[in-house]
Design a protein around this motif. Sequence first.
Motif, PDB file in Angstrom:
ATOM      1  N   ILE A 153       0.938  -1.287  -0.095  1.00 27.14           N
ATOM      2  CA  ILE A 153      -0.046   0.095  -0.016  1.00 27.14           C
ATOM      3  C   ILE A 153       0.837   1.232   0.084  1.00 27.14           C
ATOM      4  O   ILE A 153       0.523   2.108  -0.683  1.00 27.14           O
ATOM      5  CB  ILE A 153      -1.001   0.091   1.306  1.00 27.14           C
ATOM      6  CG1 ILE A 153      -2.164  -0.904   1.023  1.00 27.14           C
ATOM      7  CG2 ILE A 153      -1.563   1.268   1.440  1.00 27.14           C
ATOM      8  CD1 ILE A 153      -2.908  -1.230   2.234  1.00 27.14           C
ATOM      9  N   PHE A 154       2.087   1.247   0.773  1.00 28.86           N
ATOM     10  CA  PHE A 154       2.884   2.425   0.744  1.00 28.86           C
ATOM     11  C   PHE A 154       3.277   2.672  -0.664  1.00 28.86           C
ATOM     12  O   PHE A 154       3.197   3.936  -1.049  1.00 28.86           O
ATOM     13  CB  PHE A 154       4.205   2.119   1.737  1.00 28.86           C
ATOM     14  CG  PHE A 154       5.067   2.967   1.791  1.00 28.86           C
ATOM     15  CD1 PHE A 154       4.871   4.403   1.686  1.00 28.86           C
ATOM     16  CD2 PHE A 154       6.417   2.972   2.006  1.00 28.86           C
ATOM     17  CE1 PHE A 154       5.760   5.368   1.876  1.00 28.86           C
ATOM     18  CE2 PHE A 154       7.515   3.744   2.232  1.00 28.86           C
ATOM     19  CZ  PHE A 154       7.181   5.165   2.032  1.00 28.86           C
ATOM     20  N   LEU A 155       3.715   1.500  -1.178  1.00 31.77           N
ATOM     21  CA  LEU A 155       4.513   1.870  -2.952  1.00 31.77           C
ATOM     22  C   LEU A 155       3.152   2.243  -3.557  1.00 31.77           C
ATOM     23  O   LEU A 155       3.459   3.263  -4.289  1.00 31.77           O
ATOM     24  CB  LEU A 155       5.040   0.522  -3.258  1.00 31.77           C
ATOM     25  CG  LEU A 155       5.387   0.438  -4.818  1.00 31.77           C
ATOM     26  CD1 LEU A 155       6.447   1.583  -5.062  1.00 31.77           C
ATOM     27  CD2 LEU A 155       5.698  -0.922  -5.077  1.00 31.77           C
ATOM     28  N   ALA A 156       2.045   1.800  -3.648  1.00 33.66           N
ATOM     29  CA  ALA A 156       1.207   2.163  -4.422  1.00 33.66           C
ATOM     30  C   ALA A 156       0.414   3.452  -4.353  1.00 33.66           C
ATOM     31  O   ALA A 156       0.316   4.197  -5.146  1.00 33.66           O
ATOM     32  CB  ALA A 156       0.004   1.317  -4.489  1.00 33.66           C
ATOM     33  N   PHE A 161      -0.225   9.279  -5.301  1.00 29.31           N
ATOM     34  CA  PHE A 161      -0.313  10.586  -4.681  1.00 29.31           C
ATOM     35  C   PHE A 161       0.968  11.436  -5.562  1.00 29.31           C
ATOM     36  O   PHE A 161       0.478  12.604  -5.843  1.00 29.31           O
ATOM     37  CB  PHE A 161       0.160  10.712  -3.211  1.00 29.31           C
ATOM     38  CG  PHE A 161      -0.754  10.340  -2.153  1.00 29.31           C
ATOM     39  CD1 PHE A 161      -2.107   9.679  -2.773  1.00 29.31           C
ATOM     40  CD2 PHE A 161      -0.694  10.431  -0.922  1.00 29.31           C
ATOM     41  CE1 PHE A 161      -3.084   9.297  -1.708  1.00 29.31           C
ATOM     42  CE2 PHE A 161      -1.652  10.294  -0.099  1.00 29.31           C
ATOM     43  CZ  PHE A 161      -3.141   9.772  -0.620  1.00 29.31           C
ATOM     44  N   GLY A 162       1.698  10.588  -6.081  1.00 29.38           N
ATOM     45  CA  GLY A 162       2.794  11.473  -6.816  1.00 29.38           C
ATOM     46  C   GLY A 162       2.356  11.824  -8.099  1.00 29.38           C
ATOM     47  O   GLY A 162       2.447  12.970  -8.551  1.00 29.38           O
ATOM     48  N   LEU A 163       1.355  11.013  -8.746  1.00 27.97           N
ATOM     49  CA  LEU A 163       0.935  11.228  -9.990  1.00 27.97           C
ATOM     50  C   LEU A 163      -0.314  12.351  -9.991  1.00 27.97           C
ATOM     51  O   LEU A 163      -0.236  12.979 -10.968  1.00 27.97           O
ATOM     52  CB  LEU A 163       0.360   9.854 -10.681  1.00 27.97           C
ATOM     53  CG  LEU A 163       1.463   8.976 -10.995  1.00 27.97           C
ATOM     54  CD1 LEU A 163       0.620   7.510 -11.294  1.00 27.97           C
ATOM     55  CD2 LEU A 163       2.317   9.223 -11.967  1.00 27.97           C
ATOM     56  N   PHE A 164      -0.645  12.338  -8.858  1.00 24.49           N
ATOM     57  CA  PHE A 164      -1.702  13.305  -8.770  1.00 24.49           C
ATOM     58  C   PHE A 164      -1.442  14.584  -8.060  1.00 24.49           C
ATOM     59  O   PHE A 164      -2.041  15.589  -7.770  1.00 24.49           O
ATOM     60  CB  PHE A 164      -3.057  12.899  -8.043  1.00 24.49           C
ATOM     61  CG  PHE A 164      -3.743  11.865  -8.802  1.00 24.49           C
ATOM     62  CD1 PHE A 164      -4.678  12.327  -9.727  1.00 24.49           C
ATOM     63  CD2 PHE A 164      -3.576  10.472  -8.680  1.00 24.49           C
ATOM     64  CE1 PHE A 164      -5.864  11.584 -10.307  1.00 24.49           C
ATOM     65  CE2 PHE A 164      -4.259   9.571  -9.556  1.00 24.49           C
ATOM     66  CZ  PHE A 164      -5.374  10.092 -10.403  1.00 24.49           C
ATOM     67  N   PRO A 168       5.225  16.469  -1.616  1.00 19.36           N
ATOM     68  CA  PRO A 168       6.090  17.385  -1.604  1.00 19.36           C
ATOM     69  C   PRO A 168       7.141  17.348  -2.507  1.00 19.36           C
ATOM     70  O   PRO A 168       8.317  17.772  -2.271  1.00 19.36           O
ATOM     71  CB  PRO A 168       6.222  17.559  -0.057  1.00 19.36           C
ATOM     72  CG  PRO A 168       6.163  16.350   0.313  1.00 19.36           C
ATOM     73  CD  PRO A 168       5.065  15.433  -0.402  1.00 19.36           C
ATOM     74  N   LEU A 169       7.147  16.458  -3.611  1.00 20.19           N
ATOM     75  CA  LEU A 169       7.994  16.403  -4.298  1.00 20.19           C
ATOM     76  C   LEU A 169       7.823  16.595  -5.813  1.00 20.19           C
ATOM     77  O   LEU A 169       6.583  16.204  -6.076  1.00 20.19           O
ATOM     78  CB  LEU A 169       8.685  14.878  -4.250  1.00 20.19           C
ATOM     79  CG  LEU A 169       9.393  14.756  -2.941  1.00 20.19           C
ATOM     80  CD1 LEU A 169       9.865  13.268  -2.853  1.00 20.19           C
ATOM     81  CD2 LEU A 169      10.884  15.055  -2.937  1.00 20.19           C
ATOM     82  N   TYR A 178       9.976   7.447  -6.055  1.00 20.59           N
ATOM     83  CA  TYR A 178       9.397   6.147  -6.470  1.00 20.59           C
ATOM     84  C   TYR A 178      10.302   4.903  -6.312  1.00 20.59           C
ATOM     85  O   TYR A 178       9.937   4.001  -5.997  1.00 20.59           O
ATOM     86  CB  TYR A 178       8.791   6.233  -7.895  1.00 20.59           C
ATOM     87  CG  TYR A 178       7.567   7.196  -8.247  1.00 20.59           C
ATOM     88  CD1 TYR A 178       6.991   7.712  -7.235  1.00 20.59           C
ATOM     89  CD2 TYR A 178       7.588   7.515  -9.454  1.00 20.59           C
ATOM     90  CE1 TYR A 178       5.793   8.547  -7.304  1.00 20.59           C
ATOM     91  CE2 TYR A 178       6.611   8.357  -9.774  1.00 20.59           C
ATOM     92  CZ  TYR A 178       5.722   9.047  -8.843  1.00 20.59           C
ATOM     93  OH  TYR A 178       4.661   9.954  -8.967  1.00 20.59           O
ATOM     94  N   ILE A 179      11.533   5.047  -7.065  1.00 22.94           N
ATOM     95  CA  ILE A 179      12.442   4.116  -6.901  1.00 22.94           C
ATOM     96  C   ILE A 179      12.999   3.695  -5.323  1.00 22.94           C
ATOM     97  O   ILE A 179      12.889   2.572  -5.199  1.00 22.94           O
ATOM     98  CB  ILE A 179      13.548   4.389  -7.710  1.00 22.94           C
ATOM     99  CG1 ILE A 179      13.227   4.682  -9.259  1.00 22.94           C
ATOM    100  CG2 ILE A 179      14.730   3.353  -7.563  1.00 22.94           C
ATOM    101  CD1 ILE A 179      14.455   5.411  -9.881  1.00 22.94           C
TER     102      ILE A 179
END
Length: 211
Positions: A153-156, A161-164, A168-169, A178-179
């Motif tokens: 879940i952390f990864l997904a 969140f990053g894609l949307f 804060p990155l 992501y990596i």
Amino acid sequence: MERLICLAAGYAFGLIQTGYIYGKIIHKDIRQYGSGNAGTTNALRVLGKKAGAVVFLGDFLKAVVLCLLVRFLYGKTQPEMAPLLMLYGGLGVVLGHNYPFYLNFKGGKGIAATSGVIISMDWRITLVCLLAFIVSVAATRIVSVGSLLVVSIFLAMWIGFGLFGLLPLTGAYLTESYIVVLVFAALAYWRHRANIKRLLNGTENKFGSKK
């Protein structure tokens, strides 16, 4: 250079092996019992609820403290990069916890430390992971199921969140994050490979079992 500094500092924090230290205090090397693991679940199974709680808190807090330290050091000077450096520091904690050099690289599985990183990074992901862990363990009575679900879940959610634009990155730092989070998940799955085999065979220990 900052990445290496944070990784090294995290590794040093990860060397604080709460389960091993607790066991030595009561003259019992936890790695010689149960699953042979120095983490929370084995401490709970071998040494009892008090030990399990102490070991979890110790391993959880060492990641939280390291992440807060990184934020304090880099939050003002490199705010656009600080969250990424926190992830690197947290990854270092997990590596130190899982592979402590002074214990022949035989440590824990890093879930408590990873939980400390998650709560330091995003409260929304933390809430979902906590709920998923509680529900999955309550339903299956298998801690490894909840642990693997948390890192998945952390990864997904981190990627989602990053894609949307909810992290804060941005830019290359976001992609790099992501990596790093993928490495967290990969480490967890690798350390749980024996558990996964038992899950597939239907022989995984359930919560409360003394086996």
